[in-house]
Design a protein around this motif. Structure first.
Motif, PDB file in Angstrom:
ATOM      1  N   TYR A 184      73.323 -32.642 -44.078  1.00 49.93           N
ATOM      2  CA  TYR A 184      74.365 -31.279 -44.738  1.00 49.93           C
ATOM      3  C   TYR A 184      75.701 -31.462 -45.121  1.00 49.93           C
ATOM      4  O   TYR A 184      76.383 -31.667 -46.018  1.00 49.93           O
ATOM      5  N   LEU A 185      76.420 -31.728 -43.877  1.00 49.82           N
ATOM      6  CA  LEU A 185      77.726 -31.291 -43.571  1.00 49.82           C
ATOM      7  C   LEU A 185      78.623 -32.783 -44.375  1.00 49.82           C
ATOM      8  O   LEU A 185      79.330 -32.101 -45.164  1.00 49.82           O
TER       9      LEU A 185
ATOM     10  N   TYR B 269      78.151 -32.234 -48.435  1.00 56.09           N
ATOM     11  CA  TYR B 269      78.572 -31.244 -48.510  1.00 56.09           C
ATOM     12  C   TYR B 269      80.112 -31.385 -48.903  1.00 56.09           C
ATOM     13  O   TYR B 269      80.778 -31.553 -49.704  1.00 56.09           O
TER      14      TYR B 269
ATOM     15  N   GLY C  95      73.253 -30.970 -49.388  1.00 56.70           N
ATOM     16  CA  GLY C  95      74.329 -30.182 -48.952  1.00 56.70           C
ATOM     17  C   GLY C  95      75.465 -30.922 -50.363  1.00 56.70           C
ATOM     18  O   GLY C  95      76.329 -29.982 -50.987  1.00 56.70           O
TER      19      GLY C  95
ATOM     20  N   ALA D 204      77.582 -28.281 -52.699  1.00 58.26           N
ATOM     21  CA  ALA D 204      78.788 -28.471 -52.927  1.00 58.26           C
ATOM     22  C   ALA D 204      78.765 -28.150 -54.656  1.00 58.26           C
ATOM     23  O   ALA D 204      79.828 -27.657 -55.538  1.00 58.26           O
TER      24      ALA D 204
ATOM     25  N   GLN E 222      86.381 -26.270 -44.813  1.00 54.97           N
ATOM     26  CA  GLN E 222      85.391 -25.976 -45.916  1.00 54.97           C
ATOM     27  C   GLN E 222      84.427 -26.730 -45.227  1.00 54.97           C
ATOM     28  O   GLN E 222      83.215 -25.971 -45.219  1.00 54.97           O
TER      29      GLN E 222
ATOM     30  N   LYS F 214      83.608 -24.375 -41.828  1.00 55.81           N
ATOM     31  CA  LYS F 214      83.677 -23.285 -42.469  1.00 55.81           C
ATOM     32  C   LYS F 214      81.846 -23.123 -42.995  1.00 55.81           C
ATOM     33  O   LYS F 214      81.033 -22.390 -42.406  1.00 55.81           O
ATOM     34  N   VAL F 215      81.678 -24.003 -43.238  1.00 58.59           N
ATOM     35  CA  VAL F 215      79.873 -24.938 -44.024  1.00 58.59           C
ATOM     36  C   VAL F 215      78.767 -24.727 -41.912  1.00 58.59           C
ATOM     37  O   VAL F 215      78.146 -24.649 -41.786  1.00 58.59           O
TER      38      VAL F 215
ATOM     39  N   ASP G 223      78.568 -21.601 -40.585  1.00 60.51           N
ATOM     40  CA  ASP G 223      77.448 -20.823 -40.687  1.00 60.51           C
ATOM     41  C   ASP G 223      76.132 -21.413 -40.593  1.00 60.51           C
ATOM     42  O   ASP G 223      75.414 -21.195 -40.756  1.00 60.51           O
TER      43      ASP G 223
ATOM     44  N   ILE H   2      72.941 -20.181 -43.146  1.00 57.27           N
ATOM     45  CA  ILE H   2      72.885 -21.265 -43.819  1.00 57.27           C
ATOM     46  C   ILE H   2      71.277 -21.833 -43.133  1.00 57.27           C
ATOM     47  O   ILE H   2      70.817 -22.803 -41.521  1.00 57.27           O
TER      48      ILE H   2
END
Length: 351
Positions: A162-163, A166, A201, A205, A330, A333-334, A337, A343
């Motif tokens: 996911y990271l 994103y 992800g 985004a 960013q 932060k994800v 989260d 998330i």
């Protein structure tokens, strides 16, 4: 006991005949880890147990999955004073003989590297209920017969995927790119976890992004992954995520060749060049080290699983390349989260 082990080794070869020609001698594919010699100075650091590692067909030179397991073994040799050994598997037919060889020699912990070894582990573990096994990427309860002398070392690859996705989505949106893609090895859960998370992800985004994925049915032959990646790039992909071990290096080579961004897997593959946007990391080395440490301390969790995720630093993302560095805050932060539960429900299956 040795008679039983020889019998299961022969039976295992027959069962695996569909994927390999015949059993090889376990003596033909043995290699001691480079750190195992000269470790006597570390023996005082803990009980000097013996730990054997069995690679899957990707081998130690995959620069990701198997290599990371080996790194974890080497760290345990250095820091815990254990004696380590590696048996490499050149084909699936080597799995049972290699596991059997270590069991015959009474290794305190045997670590099979990978989902593809599940049937072999179940067969051998049943014959040697007093031996301990920690299999990477397969749940203990999912093994045939549910042997209580096996623990699973699992990962939430979808979180790392996911990271990476994103980041790919942010990059694509800023550069008016319409397509990103991924190349998997075989369609097995650990691979699909990565791909599902990656695609989710990317769409989080950039909701308008198109995602492509394909499977090489191989974890070794780089040309097969490169061909799939080249086809994806021809369809507009400008970011290629490899989820195929050594084979996937071919996908990254295609990205480099065509001026696209690449995303590595398992290990931090940023060393390949500035075109690597980042890597979705699965910290197999840490999981292996922790599993060995637990056995040394008498805390083996047979029949259970150890789950590695973002919250315990079991997965993550690697160094950001030149094109991705501006998105650091960013992505962090994800990541937070996800850890904080803001998330949730990141998919782990590919549609």
């Amino acid at each position: 006991m040795k008679m039983k082990l020889r019998a299961i080794a022969l039976a295992g070869c027959a069962a695996l005949a569909l994927v390999a020609a015949a059993c090889g001698s376990s003596n033909d594919n043995k290699s001691s880890s480079s750190a195992s010699s000269g470790t006597s100075t570390t023996a005082s650091k803990g009980k000097p147990i013996k730990v054997g590692l069995v690679t899957d067909i990707g081998g130690l030179n995959d620069r990701s999955f198997n290599h990371l397991a080996f790194v974890g073994l080497q760290r345990a040799e250095k820091e815990l004073g254990i004696k380590g050994r590696v048996l490499t598997s050149k084909s699936a037919a080597d799995y049972v003989p290699n596991l059997t060889s270590l069991a015959q020699q009474r290794y305190d912990l045997i670590i099979p590297v990978g989902f593809l070894m599940a049937d072999a582990v179940a067969a051998v573990a049943k014959q040697v209920p007093t031996q301990k096994f920690s299999i990477i990427d397969f749940p203990a309860a999912g093994l045939k017969g549910k042997p209580t002398n096996v623990e699973g070392l699992l990962f939430k690859e979808q979180e790392a995927g996911y990271l990476a996705g994103y980041l790919a989505g942010l990059y694509a949106k800023d550069n008016k790119i319409k397509v990103v893609s991924s190349v998997g090895g075989q369609k097995i859960p650990p691979v699909d976890h990565y791909i599902a998370g990656y695609e989710a992800g990317a769409k989080a985004a950039d909701p308008g992004i198109k995602t492509l994925h394909g499977y090489s049915q191989n974890f070794v032959a780089q040309d097969k992954c490169k061909e799939i990646a080249l086809n994806q790039i021809a369809k507009g992909s400008k970011v290629v995520f490899q989820v195929a071990g050594q084979c996937g290096l071919g996908a990254l080579d295609a990205a480099k060749e065509k001026g696209a961004q690449g995303i590595g897997v398992d290990a931090d593959q940023g060393y390949l060049g500035s075109y690597i946007l980042t890597s979705a990391q699965k910290k197999v080395d840490v999981a292996v080290f922790n599993a060995i440490k637990a056995v040394q301390a008498g805390q083996f969790g047979g029949g259970k699983d150890v789950v590695n995720e973002l919250s315990n630093d079991g997965v993550g993302y690697g160094k950001l390349g030149a094109a991705g560095s501006k998105y650091q805050s960013q992505i962090d932060k994800v990541k937070q989260d996800i850890i904080d539960g803001k998330i949730t429900n990141i998919p782990d299956t590919v549609k």
